[in-house]
Design a protein around this motif. Structure first.
Motif, PDB file in Angstrom:
ATOM      1  N   PHE A  10       0.807  -1.226   0.000  1.00  0.00           N
ATOM      2  CA  PHE A  10       0.000   0.000   0.000  1.00  0.00           C
ATOM      3  C   PHE A  10       0.844   1.281   0.000  1.00  0.00           C
ATOM      4  O   PHE A  10       0.321   2.369   0.253  1.00  0.00           O
ATOM      5  CB  PHE A  10      -0.986   0.017   1.184  1.00  0.00           C
ATOM      6  N   SER A  11       2.119   1.148  -0.303  1.00  0.00           N
ATOM      7  CA  SER A  11       2.987   2.325  -0.384  1.00  0.00           C
ATOM      8  C   SER A  11       2.842   2.980  -1.756  1.00  0.00           C
ATOM      9  O   SER A  11       2.312   2.382  -2.696  1.00  0.00           O
ATOM     10  CB  SER A  11       4.446   1.913  -0.172  1.00  0.00           C
ATOM     11  N   GLU A  12       3.323   4.213  -1.882  1.00  0.00           N
ATOM     12  CA  GLU A  12       3.309   4.892  -3.175  1.00  0.00           C
ATOM     13  C   GLU A  12       4.238   4.200  -4.164  1.00  0.00           C
ATOM     14  O   GLU A  12       4.013   4.219  -5.367  1.00  0.00           O
ATOM     15  CB  GLU A  12       3.697   6.368  -3.008  1.00  0.00           C
ATOM     16  N   ASN A  13       5.269   3.557  -3.646  1.00  0.00           N
ATOM     17  CA  ASN A  13       6.182   2.788  -4.487  1.00  0.00           C
ATOM     18  C   ASN A  13       5.442   1.630  -5.157  1.00  0.00           C
ATOM     19  O   ASN A  13       5.579   1.380  -6.356  1.00  0.00           O
ATOM     20  CB  ASN A  13       7.335   2.272  -3.618  1.00  0.00           C
ATOM     21  N   ALA A  14       4.615   0.933  -4.355  1.00  0.00           N
ATOM     22  CA  ALA A  14       3.825  -0.178  -4.899  1.00  0.00           C
ATOM     23  C   ALA A  14       2.755   0.339  -5.864  1.00  0.00           C
ATOM     24  O   ALA A  14       2.473  -0.289  -6.889  1.00  0.00           O
ATOM     25  CB  ALA A  14       3.176  -0.960  -3.755  1.00  0.00           C
ATOM     26  N   TRP A  15       2.169   1.496  -5.553  1.00  0.00           N
ATOM     27  CA  TRP A  15       1.161   2.091  -6.429  1.00  0.00           C
ATOM     28  C   TRP A  15       1.779   2.469  -7.769  1.00  0.00           C
ATOM     29  O   TRP A  15       1.158   2.292  -8.830  1.00  0.00           O
ATOM     30  CB  TRP A  15       0.535   3.320  -5.776  1.00  0.00           C
ATOM     31  N   ASN A  16       3.001   2.950  -7.753  1.00  0.00           N
ATOM     32  CA  ASN A  16       3.676   3.318  -8.992  1.00  0.00           C
ATOM     33  C   ASN A  16       3.876   2.095  -9.886  1.00  0.00           C
ATOM     34  O   ASN A  16       3.695   2.170 -11.109  1.00  0.00           O
ATOM     35  CB  ASN A  16       5.032   3.967  -8.684  1.00  0.00           C
ATOM     36  N   ALA A  17       4.227   0.956  -9.286  1.00  0.00           N
ATOM     37  CA  ALA A  17       4.386  -0.284 -10.056  1.00  0.00           C
ATOM     38  C   ALA A  17       3.044  -0.739 -10.623  1.00  0.00           C
ATOM     39  O   ALA A  17       2.961  -1.211 -11.760  1.00  0.00           O
ATOM     40  CB  ALA A  17       4.984  -1.375  -9.166  1.00  0.00           C
ATOM     41  N   THR A  18       1.979  -0.565  -9.826  1.00  0.00           N
ATOM     42  CA  THR A  18       0.636  -0.926 -10.275  1.00  0.00           C
ATOM     43  C   THR A  18       0.224  -0.083 -11.475  1.00  0.00           C
ATOM     44  O   THR A  18      -0.280  -0.601 -12.476  1.00  0.00           O
ATOM     45  CB  THR A  18      -0.383  -0.725  -9.128  1.00  0.00           C
ATOM     46  N   ARG A  19       0.442   1.214 -11.394  1.00  0.00           N
ATOM     47  CA  ARG A  19       0.111   2.120 -12.497  1.00  0.00           C
ATOM     48  C   ARG A  19       0.872   1.728 -13.758  1.00  0.00           C
ATOM     49  O   ARG A  19       0.305   1.704 -14.853  1.00  0.00           O
ATOM     50  CB  ARG A  19       0.472   3.563 -12.119  1.00  0.00           C
ATOM     51  N   TYR A  20       2.162   1.432 -13.602  1.00  0.00           N
ATOM     52  CA  TYR A  20       2.995   1.104 -14.762  1.00  0.00           C
ATOM     53  C   TYR A  20       2.441  -0.100 -15.515  1.00  0.00           C
ATOM     54  O   TYR A  20       2.256  -0.058 -16.736  1.00  0.00           O
ATOM     55  CB  TYR A  20       4.437   0.826 -14.332  1.00  0.00           C
ATOM     56  N   VAL A  21       2.165  -1.181 -14.787  1.00  0.00           N
ATOM     57  CA  VAL A  21       1.760  -2.413 -15.472  1.00  0.00           C
ATOM     58  C   VAL A  21       0.344  -2.299 -16.033  1.00  0.00           C
ATOM     59  O   VAL A  21       0.044  -2.874 -17.090  1.00  0.00           O
ATOM     60  CB  VAL A  21       1.911  -3.630 -14.532  1.00  0.00           C
ATOM     61  N   ILE A  22      -0.524  -1.533 -15.389  1.00  0.00           N
ATOM     62  CA  ILE A  22      -1.869  -1.326 -15.933  1.00  0.00           C
ATOM     63  C   ILE A  22      -1.784  -0.555 -17.255  1.00  0.00           C
ATOM     64  O   ILE A  22      -2.483  -0.860 -18.220  1.00  0.00           O
ATOM     65  CB  ILE A  22      -2.759  -0.585 -14.916  1.00  0.00           C
ATOM     66  N   GLU A  23      -0.908   0.441 -17.310  1.00  0.00           N
ATOM     67  CA  GLU A  23      -0.732   1.207 -18.546  1.00  0.00           C
ATOM     68  C   GLU A  23       0.005   0.384 -19.606  1.00  0.00           C
ATOM     69  O   GLU A  23      -0.275   0.505 -20.799  1.00  0.00           O
ATOM     70  CB  GLU A  23       0.010   2.511 -18.241  1.00  0.00           C
ATOM     71  N   LEU A  24       0.938  -0.468 -19.163  1.00  0.00           N
ATOM     72  CA  LEU A  24       1.682  -1.314 -20.102  1.00  0.00           C
ATOM     73  C   LEU A  24       0.742  -2.249 -20.859  1.00  0.00           C
ATOM     74  O   LEU A  24       0.875  -2.445 -22.067  1.00  0.00           O
ATOM     75  CB  LEU A  24       2.736  -2.130 -19.338  1.00  0.00           C
ATOM     76  N   PHE A  25      -0.231  -2.806 -20.150  1.00  0.00           N
ATOM     77  CA  PHE A  25      -1.151  -3.766 -20.752  1.00  0.00           C
ATOM     78  C   PHE A  25      -2.542  -3.172 -20.965  1.00  0.00           C
ATOM     79  O   PHE A  25      -3.543  -3.894 -20.921  1.00  0.00           O
ATOM     80  CB  PHE A  25      -1.250  -5.013 -19.874  1.00  0.00           C
TER      81      PHE A  25
END
Length: 300
Positions: A10-25
């Motif tokens: 639930f950190s912003e670091n984890a959120w950034n990874a979530t955003r990246y992969v959602i946009e990637l796919f």
């Protein structure tokens, strides 16, 4: 449908990874498995109040985990709302790496995505300890590590770091090839040499096989001299060529293994500036998954 595992704290670091992969796919049907693990600290019974038993502490940690996942799911849907994407949440009283291994097997996960961060100052380590543990533990699925604060960039320049000392199987290279095909990317094979010398007969054979596997995509081979360490050399290479994604195979004596075991003094200079795709050593025969399942596809 691709199954993608997203561990989160639930950190912003984890959120950034979530955003990246959602946009990637964003253009591909995916099931995202959002995972949060919790291991509440159990105090010594001598100092624990009678009303604060282990079950009470576990219940509290479980409630926090569930609320966090619900909040994350709401944030994702409000930010993206992509009809091609579905989400499942997993809240587990378990150690992170153990649970990741179980979920990868149970849900036939195609890709594990995690954020990376190192501590500050002298404590800084390559990528962060959790990411390194995940990379070392996951043996049958690629791991994509996203640096903190990295903003999504379409990966049209992909670097594949290798030393040509090992024979490649097509299933191991498939994630890189499919990524290149999906984004019309160039693959830049980079070989870091401690001292510049001609390839051995074995290395030349493996290079020729690699070129054969990469025949469907535009690719180039770069040989560079080592600067202080492999990690520092790759950092400079990716900066100079504006690489968007760095890919490596993880096997005994590979660059990944060397980088995660380099002395702290050398590792301190390295910062993961771009996403790192680590592909495990799949080999010729995989008992747990058949060939088709091993050939992870990044294209729809």
């Amino acid at each position: 449908m691709k199954n993608i595992l997203l561990p989160t704290d639930f950190s912003e670091n984890a959120w950034n990874a979530t955003r990246y992969v959602i946009e990637l796919f964003q253009d591909q049907p995916c099931v995202f498995h959002l995972l949060n693990t919790y291991t509440p600290a159990i105090a010594s019974s001598r100092f624990m109040a009678a009303s604060m038993g282990a079950n009470t502490m576990e219940d509290g940690a479980h409630s926090y985990s569930k609320r966090g996942l619900d909040k994350l799911l709401k944030r994702i849907k409000e930010t993206y709302g992509n009809p091609l994407h579905t989400f499942k949440t997993i809240s587990s009283f378990s150690m992170l790496v153990d649970e990741i291994r179980e979920v990868v097997e149970r849900e036939n996960i195609d890709l594990v995505v995690t954020g990376t961060k190192g501590a500050s100052g002298l404590e800084e380590v390559f990528m962060g300890s959790n990411t390194v543990r995940i990379i070392k533990a996951v043996k049958n699925c690629p791991v994509l590590a996203i640096p903190n604060h990295f903003e999504f960039t379409k990966p049209t320049e992909i670097a594949f770091a290798t030393d040509f000392n090992r024979f490649y199987t097509e299933s191991e290279l498939q994630p890189i090839i499919d990524m290149a095909n999906a984004f019309n990317a160039v693959i830049r094979v980079v070989y870091v040499q401690y001292e510049i010398k001609a390839l051995t007969e074995l290395q030349q054979f493996n290079l020729n096989m690699l070129r054969k596997y990469l025949k469907t995509v535009e690719h180039y081979v770069h040989t560079v001299s080592e600067l202080n360490s492999v990690s520092k050399t790759l950092e400079v290479f990716t900066e100079e060529l504006d690489i968007h994604l760095l890919a490596m195979l993880n096997y005994q004596h590979s660059y990944v293994e060397r980088m995660t075991r380099e002395p702290v003094v050398k590792r301190m200079a390295f910062h993961t500036q771009i996403p790192l795709l680590v592909i495990p050593e799949l080999g010729m025969n995989i008992p747990s998954r058949n060939k088709k399942e091993n050939e992870v596809s990044f294209s729809s």
